[in-house]
Design a protein around this motif. Structure first.
Motif, PDB file in Angstrom:
ATOM      1  N   THR A 122       6.713  -3.492  -5.258  1.00  0.00           N
ATOM      2  CA  THR A 122       5.442  -3.418  -4.537  1.00  0.00           C
ATOM      3  C   THR A 122       4.472  -4.511  -4.979  1.00  0.00           C
ATOM      4  N   LEU A 123       3.880  -5.160  -3.990  1.00  0.00           N
ATOM      5  CA  LEU A 123       2.782  -6.097  -4.226  1.00  0.00           C
ATOM      6  C   LEU A 123       1.505  -5.420  -3.742  1.00  0.00           C
ATOM      7  N   VAL A 124       0.482  -5.369  -4.592  1.00  0.00           N
ATOM      8  CA  VAL A 124      -0.774  -4.735  -4.200  1.00  0.00           C
ATOM      9  C   VAL A 124      -1.750  -5.804  -3.712  1.00  0.00           C
ATOM     10  N   LYS A 125      -2.222  -5.613  -2.494  1.00  0.00           N
ATOM     11  CA  LYS A 125      -3.134  -6.573  -1.866  1.00  0.00           C
ATOM     12  C   LYS A 125      -4.550  -6.008  -1.862  1.00  0.00           C
ATOM     13  N   LYS A 126      -5.507  -6.823  -2.286  1.00  0.00           N
ATOM     14  CA  LYS A 126      -6.911  -6.407  -2.321  1.00  0.00           C
ATOM     15  C   LYS A 126      -7.651  -7.043  -1.148  1.00  0.00           C
TER      16      LYS A 126
ATOM     17  N   LYS B 280     -13.910  -1.221   4.039  1.00  0.00           N
ATOM     18  CA  LYS B 280     -14.679  -1.161   2.800  1.00  0.00           C
ATOM     19  C   LYS B 280     -14.285  -2.323   1.904  1.00  0.00           C
ATOM     20  N   ASP B 281     -15.215  -2.743   1.049  1.00  0.00           N
ATOM     21  CA  ASP B 281     -14.855  -3.685  -0.002  1.00  0.00           C
ATOM     22  C   ASP B 281     -13.887  -3.010  -0.970  1.00  0.00           C
ATOM     23  N   ASN B 282     -13.081  -3.834  -1.634  1.00  0.00           N
ATOM     24  CA  ASN B 282     -12.128  -3.338  -2.633  1.00  0.00           C
ATOM     25  C   ASN B 282     -11.192  -2.279  -2.049  1.00  0.00           C
ATOM     26  N   THR B 283     -10.628  -2.621  -0.889  1.00  0.00           N
ATOM     27  CA  THR B 283      -9.581  -1.797  -0.288  1.00  0.00           C
ATOM     28  C   THR B 283      -8.236  -2.320  -0.795  1.00  0.00           C
ATOM     29  N   PHE B 284      -7.427  -1.427  -1.353  1.00  0.00           N
ATOM     30  CA  PHE B 284      -6.145  -1.831  -1.941  1.00  0.00           C
ATOM     31  C   PHE B 284      -4.991  -1.284  -1.105  1.00  0.00           C
ATOM     32  N   VAL B 285      -4.065  -2.177  -0.763  1.00  0.00           N
ATOM     33  CA  VAL B 285      -2.913  -1.813   0.061  1.00  0.00           C
ATOM     34  C   VAL B 285      -1.635  -2.244  -0.649  1.00  0.00           C
ATOM     35  N   ALA B 286      -0.698  -1.312  -0.779  1.00  0.00           N
ATOM     36  CA  ALA B 286       0.614  -1.644  -1.336  1.00  0.00           C
ATOM     37  C   ALA B 286       1.469  -2.245  -0.228  1.00  0.00           C
ATOM     38  N   VAL B 287       2.061  -3.392  -0.507  1.00  0.00           N
ATOM     39  CA  VAL B 287       2.928  -4.077   0.450  1.00  0.00           C
ATOM     40  C   VAL B 287       4.348  -4.046  -0.111  1.00  0.00           C
ATOM     41  N   ILE B 288       5.256  -3.404   0.630  1.00  0.00           N
ATOM     42  CA  ILE B 288       6.641  -3.258   0.176  1.00  0.00           C
ATOM     43  C   ILE B 288       7.558  -3.982   1.152  1.00  0.00           C
ATOM     44  N   ASP B 289       8.343  -4.906   0.638  1.00  0.00           N
ATOM     45  CA  ASP B 289       9.281  -5.650   1.480  1.00  0.00           C
ATOM     46  C   ASP B 289      10.200  -4.688   2.236  1.00  0.00           C
TER      47      ASP B 289
ATOM     48  N   MET C 121       0.528   5.939   4.722  1.00  0.00           N
ATOM     49  CA  MET C 121       1.263   4.789   5.227  1.00  0.00           C
ATOM     50  C   MET C 121       0.579   4.297   6.495  1.00  0.00           C
ATOM     51  N   VAL C 122       0.754   3.015   6.777  1.00  0.00           N
ATOM     52  CA  VAL C 122       0.083   2.397   7.918  1.00  0.00           C
ATOM     53  C   VAL C 122       1.112   1.682   8.788  1.00  0.00           C
ATOM     54  N   ALA C 123       1.154   2.053  10.072  1.00  0.00           N
ATOM     55  CA  ALA C 123       1.978   1.353  11.072  1.00  0.00           C
ATOM     56  C   ALA C 123       3.447   1.270  10.688  1.00  0.00           C
ATOM     57  N   GLU C 124       3.971   2.342  10.076  1.00  0.00           N
ATOM     58  CA  GLU C 124       5.370   2.307   9.649  1.00  0.00           C
ATOM     59  C   GLU C 124       6.349   2.295  10.817  1.00  0.00           C
ATOM     60  N   MET C 125       5.935   2.828  11.978  1.00  0.00           N
ATOM     61  CA  MET C 125       6.835   2.842  13.132  1.00  0.00           C
ATOM     62  C   MET C 125       7.220   1.427  13.555  1.00  0.00           C
ATOM     63  N   ALA C 126       6.250   0.517  13.569  1.00  0.00           N
ATOM     64  CA  ALA C 126       6.545  -0.867  13.960  1.00  0.00           C
ATOM     65  C   ALA C 126       7.557  -1.492  13.008  1.00  0.00           C
TER      66      ALA C 126
ATOM     67  N   SER D  67       7.064  -5.727   6.595  1.00  0.00           N
ATOM     68  CA  SER D  67       6.756  -5.006   5.357  1.00  0.00           C
ATOM     69  C   SER D  67       6.248  -3.614   5.687  1.00  0.00           C
ATOM     70  N   PHE D  68       6.390  -2.715   4.698  1.00  0.00           N
ATOM     71  CA  PHE D  68       5.760  -1.400   4.784  1.00  0.00           C
ATOM     72  C   PHE D  68       4.414  -1.483   4.071  1.00  0.00           C
ATOM     73  N   TYR D  69       3.394  -0.850   4.657  1.00  0.00           N
ATOM     74  CA  TYR D  69       2.054  -0.875   4.074  1.00  0.00           C
ATOM     75  C   TYR D  69       1.618   0.541   3.709  1.00  0.00           C
ATOM     76  N   ILE D  70       1.083   0.676   2.504  1.00  0.00           N
ATOM     77  CA  ILE D  70       0.562   1.960   2.048  1.00  0.00           C
ATOM     78  C   ILE D  70      -0.882   1.755   1.600  1.00  0.00           C
ATOM     79  N   LEU D  71      -1.802   2.440   2.250  1.00  0.00           N
ATOM     80  CA  LEU D  71      -3.210   2.368   1.866  1.00  0.00           C
ATOM     81  C   LEU D  71      -3.411   3.205   0.605  1.00  0.00           C
ATOM     82  N   LEU D  72      -3.720   2.535  -0.499  1.00  0.00           N
ATOM     83  CA  LEU D  72      -3.878   3.205  -1.792  1.00  0.00           C
ATOM     84  C   LEU D  72      -5.321   3.599  -2.067  1.00  0.00           C
ATOM     85  N   GLU D  73      -6.224   2.736  -1.650  1.00  0.00           N
ATOM     86  CA  GLU D  73      -7.639   2.964  -1.952  1.00  0.00           C
ATOM     87  C   GLU D  73      -8.484   2.260  -0.899  1.00  0.00           C
TER      88      GLU D  73
END
Length: 213
Positions: free
Chosen positions: A27-31, A98-107, A78-83, A47-53
């Motif tokens: 997982t790569l965490v994107k801010k 929001k500021d400081n929104t963290f999303v996990a990006v999984i290949d 999870m976000v847009a996993e169907m696509a 990629s799969f996206y997971i909204l962490l914060e």
């Protein structure tokens, strides 16, 4: 670092610590700051996206270049996993609310391999998609059917602590109502002893009676 956030997600809450660590390792965490784009409509979903914060807004742009908001995602989800699963382009654009929104990006390929190794993940993904369909139904009702009172009650029913984690103006935007309408509705719910003065839920049964008369 975000192991607990991953564990809180219904997709992963049955996994053991070693399996969570395996997901973290790929997982790569994107801010993101408010207004930054996570992905654009029409972009390839690799990629799969997971909204962490934080919070994300999913929207399309109409012919007049106006935003049409489809959904607000509140952590963790999870976000847009169907696509990604269907290997189709993203159907809408996602941006941070929001500021400081963290999303996990999984290949995508790594995650699909993990599903082969942990079969129960397939079942949880099905549950995730079912959950999203139910959420879409609620969103349609909130935006097209419900009055202001039902909109607020529906959101509280889904997210009990939302008034402790979000500003009122942000909640008004989520519900597509004015801040003044939100304030009047909250006063009504307090007068009915459904909420206390700090907007904490006091009576679930009364809330449901307003929501499902």
């Amino acid at each position: 670092m975000y192991a607990k956030k991953l564990k809180d997600l219904y997709l992963f809450n049955s996994l053991n610590d070693d399996e969570i660590k395996a997901i973290e390792s790929m997982t790569l965490v994107k801010k993101l700051q408010k207004g930054e784009i996570l992905f654009y409509e029409g972009e390839g979903a690799d990629s799969f996206y997971i909204l962490l914060e934080g919070e994300l807004k999913l929207y399309k742009t109409n012919a007049k270049a106006n935003e049409v908001v489809l959904h607000h995602f509140i952590e963790p989800t999870m976000v847009a996993e169907m696509a990604t699963i269907e290997n189709t382009p993203f159907p809408a654009t996602a941006s941070a609310q929001k500021d400081n929104t963290f999303v996990a990006v999984i290949d995508k390929e790594n995650f699909l391999k993990l599903i082969e190794e942990i079969p129960q993940l397939s079942w949880h993904i099905i549950k995730s998609l079912t959950h999203k369909i139910k959420g879409l139904e609620k969103s349609i009702n909130r935006n097209l059917v419900f009055d202001a009172t039902a909109k607020v009650c529906s959101l509280i029913d889904e997210h009990k602590d939302i008034f402790q984690t979000h500003k009122k103006i942000d909640i008004a935007n989520i519900l597509n109502i004015t801040p003044e309408t939100l304030s009047r509705t909250l006063r009504k719910l307090k007068d009915l002893e459904i909420l206390d003065e700090n907007n904490n839920l006091l009576n679930q049964k009364k809330l449901e009676m307003l929501l499902y008369p």
